[in-house]
Design a protein around this motif. Sequence first.
Motif, PDB file in Angstrom:
ATOM      1  N   THR A 120       0.832  -1.213   0.000  1.00  0.00           N
ATOM      2  CA  THR A 120       0.000   0.000   0.000  1.00  0.00           C
ATOM      3  C   THR A 120       0.860   1.255   0.000  1.00  0.00           C
ATOM      4  OG1 THR A 120      -1.759  -1.162   1.181  1.00  0.00           O
ATOM      5  CG2 THR A 120      -1.807   1.224   1.248  1.00  0.00           C
ATOM      6  N   ASP A 121       1.950   1.262   0.761  1.00  0.00           N
ATOM      7  CA  ASP A 121       2.820   2.439   0.811  1.00  0.00           C
ATOM      8  C   ASP A 121       3.552   2.653  -0.514  1.00  0.00           C
ATOM      9  OD1 ASP A 121       2.075   3.032   3.379  1.00  0.00           O
ATOM     10  OD2 ASP A 121       3.762   1.992   4.315  1.00  0.00           O
ATOM     11  N   LEU A 122       3.924   1.580  -1.208  1.00  0.00           N
ATOM     12  CA  LEU A 122       4.569   1.724  -2.512  1.00  0.00           C
ATOM     13  C   LEU A 122       3.606   2.343  -3.534  1.00  0.00           C
ATOM     14  CD1 LEU A 122       6.508  -1.667  -2.667  1.00  0.00           C
ATOM     15  CD2 LEU A 122       7.540   0.615  -2.571  1.00  0.00           C
ATOM     16  N   LYS A 123       2.366   1.890  -3.523  1.00  0.00           N
ATOM     17  CA  LYS A 123       1.376   2.465  -4.443  1.00  0.00           C
ATOM     18  C   LYS A 123       1.043   3.902  -4.053  1.00  0.00           C
ATOM     19  CE  LYS A 123      -0.725  -2.000  -5.537  1.00  0.00           C
ATOM     20  NZ  LYS A 123      -1.959  -2.840  -5.469  1.00  0.00           N
ATOM     21  N   HIS A 124       1.018   4.162  -2.757  1.00  0.00           N
ATOM     22  CA  HIS A 124       0.739   5.530  -2.304  1.00  0.00           C
ATOM     23  C   HIS A 124       1.863   6.478  -2.711  1.00  0.00           C
ATOM     24  CE1 HIS A 124      -0.410   8.888   0.244  1.00  0.00           C
ATOM     25  NE2 HIS A 124       0.791   8.849   0.819  1.00  0.00           N
ATOM     26  N   ALA A 125       3.101   6.032  -2.668  1.00  0.00           N
ATOM     27  CA  ALA A 125       4.221   6.888  -3.068  1.00  0.00           C
ATOM     28  C   ALA A 125       4.102   7.280  -4.533  1.00  0.00           C
ATOM     29  CB  ALA A 125       5.542   6.162  -2.809  1.00  0.00           C
ATOM     30  N   ARG A 126       3.712   6.370  -5.371  1.00  0.00           N
ATOM     31  CA  ARG A 126       3.544   6.670  -6.805  1.00  0.00           C
ATOM     32  C   ARG A 126       2.418   7.671  -7.033  1.00  0.00           C
ATOM     33  NH1 ARG A 126       0.692   3.990 -11.194  1.00  0.00           N
ATOM     34  NH2 ARG A 126       1.837   4.272 -13.181  1.00  0.00           N
ATOM     35  N   SER A 127       1.248   7.417  -6.414  1.00  0.00           N
ATOM     36  CA  SER A 127       0.106   8.318  -6.613  1.00  0.00           C
ATOM     37  C   SER A 127       0.353   9.687  -5.971  1.00  0.00           C
ATOM     38  CB  SER A 127      -1.162   7.686  -6.033  1.00  0.00           C
ATOM     39  OG  SER A 127      -1.023   7.466  -4.642  1.00  0.00           O
ATOM     40  N   GLU A 128       1.066   9.745  -4.868  1.00  0.00           N
ATOM     41  CA  GLU A 128       1.348  11.022  -4.209  1.00  0.00           C
ATOM     42  C   GLU A 128       2.329  11.852  -5.034  1.00  0.00           C
ATOM     43  OE1 GLU A 128       0.800  13.779  -1.026  1.00  0.00           O
ATOM     44  OE2 GLU A 128      -0.274  11.969  -1.676  1.00  0.00           O
ATOM     45  N   ALA A 129       3.264  11.207  -5.703  1.00  0.00           N
ATOM     46  CA  ALA A 129       4.194  11.946  -6.568  1.00  0.00           C
ATOM     47  C   ALA A 129       3.449  12.568  -7.740  1.00  0.00           C
ATOM     48  CB  ALA A 129       5.288  11.010  -7.066  1.00  0.00           C
ATOM     49  N   VAL A 130       2.495  11.828  -8.298  1.00  0.00           N
ATOM     50  CA  VAL A 130       1.701  12.379  -9.397  1.00  0.00           C
ATOM     51  C   VAL A 130       0.828  13.518  -8.896  1.00  0.00           C
ATOM     52  CG1 VAL A 130      -0.062  11.847 -11.121  1.00  0.00           C
ATOM     53  CG2 VAL A 130       1.773  10.215 -10.671  1.00  0.00           C
ATOM     54  N   ALA A 131       0.214  13.380  -7.726  1.00  0.00           N
ATOM     55  CA  ALA A 131      -0.669  14.420  -7.192  1.00  0.00           C
ATOM     56  C   ALA A 131       0.107  15.683  -6.839  1.00  0.00           C
ATOM     57  CB  ALA A 131      -1.406  13.887  -5.966  1.00  0.00           C
ATOM     58  N   ARG A 132       1.303  15.534  -6.326  1.00  0.00           N
ATOM     59  CA  ARG A 132       2.107  16.705  -5.951  1.00  0.00           C
ATOM     60  C   ARG A 132       2.888  17.288  -7.134  1.00  0.00           C
ATOM     61  NH1 ARG A 132       4.142  17.463  -0.505  1.00  0.00           N
ATOM     62  NH2 ARG A 132       2.863  16.341   1.009  1.00  0.00           N
ATOM     63  N   ASN A 133       2.963  16.481  -8.211  1.00  0.00           N
ATOM     64  CA  ASN A 133       3.800  16.886  -9.351  1.00  0.00           C
ATOM     65  C   ASN A 133       5.220  17.150  -8.888  1.00  0.00           C
ATOM     66  OD1 ASN A 133       4.369  17.403 -12.037  1.00  0.00           O
ATOM     67  ND2 ASN A 133       3.789  19.586 -11.926  1.00  0.00           N
ATOM     68  N   GLN A 134       5.713  16.186  -8.105  1.00  0.00           N
ATOM     69  CA  GLN A 134       7.018  16.329  -7.476  1.00  0.00           C
ATOM     70  C   GLN A 134       7.638  14.951  -7.306  1.00  0.00           C
ATOM     71  OE1 GLN A 134       6.705  17.975  -3.555  1.00  0.00           O
ATOM     72  NE2 GLN A 134       8.913  18.311  -3.302  1.00  0.00           N
ATOM     73  N   VAL A 135       8.910  14.888  -7.447  1.00  0.00           N
ATOM     74  CA  VAL A 135       9.613  13.615  -7.256  1.00  0.00           C
ATOM     75  C   VAL A 135       9.616  13.277  -5.765  1.00  0.00           C
ATOM     76  CG1 VAL A 135      11.781  12.374  -7.527  1.00  0.00           C
ATOM     77  CG2 VAL A 135      11.046  13.971  -9.310  1.00  0.00           C
ATOM     78  N   LEU A 136       9.175  12.077  -5.469  1.00  0.00           N
ATOM     79  CA  LEU A 136       9.212  11.562  -4.092  1.00  0.00           C
ATOM     80  C   LEU A 136      10.111  10.330  -4.054  1.00  0.00           C
ATOM     81  CD1 LEU A 136       5.462  11.844  -2.988  1.00  0.00           C
ATOM     82  CD2 LEU A 136       7.318  13.483  -2.638  1.00  0.00           C
ATOM     83  N   ARG A 137      10.733  10.157  -2.896  1.00  0.00           N
ATOM     84  CA  ARG A 137      11.691   9.060  -2.752  1.00  0.00           C
ATOM     85  C   ARG A 137      11.295   8.195  -1.550  1.00  0.00           C
ATOM     86  NH1 ARG A 137      15.893  10.522  -6.100  1.00  0.00           N
ATOM     87  NH2 ARG A 137      15.928  12.761  -6.600  1.00  0.00           N
ATOM     88  N   LEU A 138      11.486   6.908  -1.756  1.00  0.00           N
ATOM     89  CA  LEU A 138      11.261   5.936  -0.677  1.00  0.00           C
ATOM     90  C   LEU A 138      12.613   5.331  -0.335  1.00  0.00           C
ATOM     91  CD1 LEU A 138       8.908   4.684   0.996  1.00  0.00           C
ATOM     92  CD2 LEU A 138       8.933   2.778  -0.617  1.00  0.00           C
ATOM     93  N   SER A 139      13.134   5.719   0.826  1.00  0.00           N
ATOM     94  CA  SER A 139      14.464   5.275   1.244  1.00  0.00           C
ATOM     95  C   SER A 139      14.327   4.183   2.292  1.00  0.00           C
ATOM     96  CB  SER A 139      15.259   6.453   1.814  1.00  0.00           C
ATOM     97  OG  SER A 139      15.423   7.472   0.831  1.00  0.00           O
ATOM     98  N   PHE A 140      15.218   3.181   2.179  1.00  0.00           N
ATOM     99  CA  PHE A 140      15.193   2.042   3.088  1.00  0.00           C
ATOM    100  C   PHE A 140      16.429   2.079   3.978  1.00  0.00           C
ATOM    101  CE2 PHE A 140      12.938   0.862  -0.748  1.00  0.00           C
ATOM    102  CZ  PHE A 140      11.761   0.337  -0.260  1.00  0.00           C
ATOM    103  N   GLY A 141      16.258   1.589   5.173  1.00  0.00           N
ATOM    104  CA  GLY A 141      17.383   1.498   6.103  1.00  0.00           C
ATOM    105  C   GLY A 141      17.256   0.228   6.931  1.00  0.00           C
ATOM    106  N   THR A 142      18.399  -0.313   7.335  1.00  0.00           N
ATOM    107  CA  THR A 142      18.398  -1.543   8.122  1.00  0.00           C
ATOM    108  C   THR A 142      19.121  -1.324   9.443  1.00  0.00           C
ATOM    109  OG1 THR A 142      20.350  -2.284   6.905  1.00  0.00           O
ATOM    110  CG2 THR A 142      18.208  -3.070   6.135  1.00  0.00           C
ATOM    111  N   GLY A 143      20.408  -1.054   9.358  1.00  0.00           N
ATOM    112  CA  GLY A 143      21.191  -0.886  10.586  1.00  0.00           C
ATOM    113  C   GLY A 143      21.144  -2.173  11.394  1.00  0.00           C
ATOM    114  N   SER A 144      21.004  -2.004  12.694  1.00  0.00           N
ATOM    115  CA  SER A 144      20.946  -3.174  13.572  1.00  0.00           C
ATOM    116  C   SER A 144      19.519  -3.559  13.930  1.00  0.00           C
ATOM    117  CB  SER A 144      21.724  -2.887  14.869  1.00  0.00           C
ATOM    118  OG  SER A 144      21.156  -1.754  15.525  1.00  0.00           O
ATOM    119  N   GLY A 145      18.527  -2.819  13.378  1.00  0.00           N
ATOM    120  CA  GLY A 145      17.136  -3.114  13.686  1.00  0.00           C
ATOM    121  C   GLY A 145      16.546  -4.100  12.705  1.00  0.00           C
ATOM    122  N   GLN A 146      15.207  -4.118  12.665  1.00  0.00           N
ATOM    123  CA  GLN A 146      14.503  -5.042  11.794  1.00  0.00           C
ATOM    124  C   GLN A 146      14.128  -4.407  10.477  1.00  0.00           C
ATOM    125  OE1 GLN A 146      15.541  -7.515  13.709  1.00  0.00           O
ATOM    126  NE2 GLN A 146      13.669  -8.615  13.145  1.00  0.00           N
ATOM    127  N   GLY A 147      14.561  -3.194  10.247  1.00  0.00           N
ATOM    128  CA  GLY A 147      14.300  -2.536   8.970  1.00  0.00           C
ATOM    129  C   GLY A 147      13.328  -1.390   9.126  1.00  0.00           C
TER     130      GLY A 147
END
Length: 247
Positions: A120-147
């Motif tokens: 749902t968040d991946l689809k929301h990122a795509r639709s929100e970028a189109v609605a804002r007419n702005q590039v949005l980024r989804l960044s991932f992090g792991t570190g020592s946690g569970q992600g």
Amino acid sequence: MHPRPPPAHPPRLTAAWGSVLAGVDFYSDVIANALEIDVMTTNTLPRGPQAQAQAQAQAQAQTQAPQRPARPGRRQRGVSLVETMTVLAIVGVTLGAGLPGLGDLADRQRLRAMASLLETDLKHARSEAVARNQVLRLSFGTGSGQGCYVLHTGISAQQCQCGAETGASVCTDSAEALRSVTLPPGPGLRVQANVGAMAFEPHRGTVTPAGTVQVLGQDGARVHLVVNIMGRVRGCSPNGAAGLMAC
């Protein structure tokens, strides 16, 4: 001298006296009949001690109905200690056999729920970028946690970092975090991706670079969310987890 004859009663007095005598006779007959009835009624009652005892015995015999013998009730039997312990042992064995299956079912439900949230968040990122007419980024992090992952604005993926350890996202310059998800530390689900970040374009809804995000369960089950360059998301599972098709 000749004696004087008694005076003759006038005719009216004689008639009245006759009426009085007739009335006396009538009421005498009524009183006599009443006394006779009373005497007859009184004589019907038993007299003497023996007769009274006999009458009382007859009255008691009439008033006392024959008592029906009580039907013996069903004997109630309790539960012994041995029977109670046997039932508890059977219940314990049954629960012990079923609990592992319930635990596996709960793990699969959590895995499916987390995969659904990420899709749902991946689809929301795509639709929100189109609605804002702005590039949005989804960044991932792991570190020592569970992600973790964070959806943010900015010209670079390094401007926002999700905090796998702290649970808070940190953005620099003019970047803004729109949504951040961090999995709690400890055994459980994990999220990891084969890319550091994905950029969602506003014009055609394309994604660069394409990548795969994995949701891993505690028992080794995993779900892959494959994002192609057109921004479409496809879910699959290498081991058929969560009821998805095999990758």
